[in-house]
Design a protein around this motif. Structure first.
Motif, short mmCIF file in Angstrom:
data_model
loop_
_atom_site.label_atom_id
_atom_site.label_comp_id
_atom_site.label_asym_id
_atom_site.label_seq_id
_atom_site.Cartn_x
_atom_site.Cartn_y
_atom_site.Cartn_z
N ARG A 171 -0.75 -0.57 -4.57
CA ARG A 171 -2.01 0.18 -4.64
C ARG A 171 -1.78 1.53 -3.98
NH1 ARG A 171 -2.49 -3.18 -7.45
NH2 ARG A 171 -4.05 -4.78 -7.76
N VAL A 172 -2.42 2.53 -4.55
CA VAL A 172 -2.10 3.89 -4.12
C VAL A 172 -3.24 4.53 -3.34
CG1 VAL A 172 -1.56 6.20 -4.91
CG2 VAL A 172 -0.54 4.23 -6.04
N VAL B 227 4.49 1.82 1.61
CA VAL B 227 5.41 2.82 1.09
C VAL B 227 4.78 4.19 1.36
CG1 VAL B 227 6.41 3.84 -0.98
CG2 VAL B 227 6.37 1.37 -0.71
N VAL B 228 5.60 5.10 1.83
CA VAL B 228 5.15 6.47 2.01
C VAL B 228 6.04 7.34 1.16
CG1 VAL B 228 4.94 8.37 3.63
CG2 VAL B 228 4.34 6.06 4.36
N SER B 229 5.44 8.17 0.32
CA SER B 229 6.27 9.00 -0.53
C SER B 229 5.70 10.41 -0.64
CB SER B 229 6.38 8.37 -1.92
OG SER B 229 7.19 9.17 -2.74
N LEU C 283 0.85 -1.18 0.00
CA LEU C 283 0.00 0.00 0.00
C LEU C 283 0.89 1.24 0.00
CD1 LEU C 283 -2.98 0.81 0.11
CD2 LEU C 283 -2.76 1.01 2.56
N ALA C 284 0.66 2.13 -0.96
CA ALA C 284 1.50 3.32 -1.04
C ALA C 284 0.69 4.57 -0.73
CB ALA C 284 2.10 3.44 -2.44
N PHE C 285 1.20 5.36 0.18
CA PHE C 285 0.59 6.67 0.48
C PHE C 285 1.38 7.72 -0.26
CE2 PHE C 285 -0.46 4.04 4.16
CZ PHE C 285 -1.82 4.23 4.22
N LYS D 98 -2.47 0.46 10.46
CA LYS D 98 -3.74 -0.14 10.05
C LYS D 98 -3.52 -0.96 8.76
CE LYS D 98 -8.43 -0.11 9.85
NZ LYS D 98 -9.12 -1.13 10.62
N ALA D 99 -2.70 -0.44 7.87
CA ALA D 99 -2.40 -1.18 6.65
C ALA D 99 -1.79 -2.54 7.01
CB ALA D 99 -1.45 -0.39 5.76
#
Ligand code: SF4
Ligand code: SF4
Lengths: 155, 335
Positions: A52-53, A79-81, A25-27, A69-70
């Motif tokens: 997934r974004v 992933v946080v970007s 999961l990408a933020f 939570k993810a």
């Protein structure tokens, strides 16, 4: 969500499974990384399709809960970007977030979450290439760790 | 000087100062410790009258952090006409740190608070002693020479003092409260505190598996009673995240993930604010010792942002601040 991987109790089996792809999961922040991902898309640069974004206004919006939570909900990696330091649309959102991430990252490791499960990166709107490379790298890291078992909530 | 005499001396000075403050009308109330109702404990007490000051005590079971009992969180301490009452508060090192940190966060007004500083000599790890005594009933505990003497029906045991104090007290370098203007009694000056954090580093040298196992084991008995939060001077939120149910980030059960989530997020909230008083561990009904997490919090903010909570009233807390040059070694980079 492919249940198959999840319900495998036997870790050995998963490791042998060469085709296993981690679900990540990408933020991404609206102003830089989301546009960067878009650029990677329109430039037809390949990056792992299992990402997934979730679009957030700014990395400063990211509450540690989002990430945890993810993991409890069964994503294999996060992933946080956001924008590079100094380029934040809201001037300092990513700088505040950076301190928060630094501590969260250390605390996660302190609690025994494998390093690499949660990844942080910067990618600007012009860096489609970099975005793809880093996502690839994050995926590799998570892949090495195997499915998320630690923080997964067992219902 | 033995610990016993030290305590008596401190106790006497607390009573003298408290009496003077009340007599000269410098304060309206004194907040301090008094005898507890069960062995191994003390209770907080609010004194309004000079003749009651002899109820104040000091011993090595004063584990409560009195900074929790200040206005505006204690409505009793706010007079409808006069506004906030003037308070004198018996202050060991970590209570002093909590007061300063609360003032930095604009939760209390230090002008209304007189700090009765005392040099703390360590708080007994009551949970550890209870564990070692086991099922037997403890009737009386005292500290004499360098031993903690525990008495009960048909038994008497003694524990070495320096070994059986809180882990945090063993590491503590701020025994008397940091100096601020309203200090009476003994206050210290601390510019910066040097600490090697060897205990944290030792734990961190373990593999993720070992750490995971250890933390899980440590927290597995947590009943989510939130006594640790209630005792914490820095936990003053009107709506704590654990009571929030919109959105539901995590459940309210004692499922292992949810226990971990509670402690991890609470640790996040405490970073740069925790004053390492050890009150949380002292009140935990199942005897979970949270000092390892506390130490980690101190280590992180010290090594990353050179900050020690509650020693400098003019310093901005690190998690409310940022710098362009902050370390970002954990960020993913292209090779
Ligand atoms: S745990 Fe966090 S949200 Fe709850 S009272 Fe403490 S600081 Fe506030
Ligand atoms: S006091 Fe102990 S049992 Fe209660 S919530 Fe805190 S750690 Fe858990």
């Amino acid at each position: 969500m492919s249940k198959v991987v999840f319900e495998t109790e036997d870790e050995e089996e998963v490791k042998v499974d060469k085709d296993w792809k981690p679900r990540i999961l990408a933020f991404l922040c609206n102003w830089c990384s989301y546009a960067g991902a878009d650029l990677a898309g329109v430039s037809r640069i390949q990056y792992p399709a299992t990402v997934r974004v979730v679009r957030v206004p700014c990395t400063g919006r990211i509450n540690p809960f989002f990430i945890l939570k993810a993991l409890t909900d069964g994503w294999d990696g996060v992933v946080v970007s956001g924008c590079h330091p100094g380029d934040c649309h809201y001037i300092s959102g990513n700088l505040v977030a950076r301190r928060r991430f630094a501590l969260l990252n250390e605390l996660l490791e302190f609690f025994g979450i494998e390093p690499g499960r949660v990844n942080f990166m910067w990618a600007s709107a012009a860096e489609g290439e970099r975005f793809a490379v880093l996502i690839e790298k994050a995926t590799e890291r998570v892949k090495k760790l195997g499915p998320n078992k630690r923080f997964l909530k067992k219902w | 000087m033995g610990i016993e005499e030290e305590n008596q001396k401190i106790e006497k000075s607390i009573r003298d100062i408290a009496r003077d403050l009340l007599k000269n009308k410098e304060v309206d109330v004194i907040i301090g410790y008094t005898e507890g109702t069960v062995p191994l404990s003390t209770s907080p007490i609010i004194i309004r009258d000079e003749k009651d000051v002899d109820k104040l005590v000091w011993n090595n079971f004063c584990y409560i952090n009195l900074a929790k009992y200040l206005a505006p969180r204690m409505p009793q301490l706010v007079d409808p006409e006069k506004g906030e009452l003037k308070v004198g508060i018996v202050t060991k090192g970590c209570v002093g740190r909590a007061l300063i940190q609360l003032a930095i966060e604009k939760q209390i007004n230090l002008d209304n608070v007189k700090i009765i500083g005392i040099p703390c000599n360590g708080i007994v790890n009551r949970r550890r002693i209870e564990k070692e005594i086991g099922e037997k009933e403890i009737l009386e505990v005292s500290v004499s020479e360098d031993n903690i003497i525990v008495k009960g029906k048909n038994f008497e045991e003694s524990f070495p003092f320096s070994e059986y104090i809180n882990e945090l007290c063993k590491q503590c370098k701020i025994k008397s409260p940091p100096k601020v203007d309203s200090c009476v009694g003994e206050c210290g000056e601390y510019e910066s505190v040097f600490d090697e954090f060897n205990d944290v580093k030792e734990f961190e040298s373990k593999t993720p598996d070992e750490k995971w196992e250890y933390i899980n084991d440590l927290l597995s008995t947590c009943t989510r009673c939130y006594a640790c939060r209630e005792a914490c001077p820095m936990c003053y939120c009107n709506l704590c995240f654990v009571d929030q149910n919109k959105p539901i980030w995590f459940g309210k059960t004692t499922d292992q993930t949810e226990i971990l989530m509670f402690h991890l997020i609470r640790a996040m909230h405490m970073a740069g604010r925790c004053v390492a008083c050890g009150a949380c561990s002292s009140v935990c009904p199942v005897g979970i010792d949270l000092n390892l997490i506390t130490r980690k919090l101190e280590q992180m903010v010290k090594e990353r942002y050179n900050f020690t909570s509650g020693i400098d009233i003019d310093k901005f807390p690190p998690m409310m601040d940022f710098e362009m040059e902050d370390e970002q070694e954990f960020m993913l980079e292209e090779d």
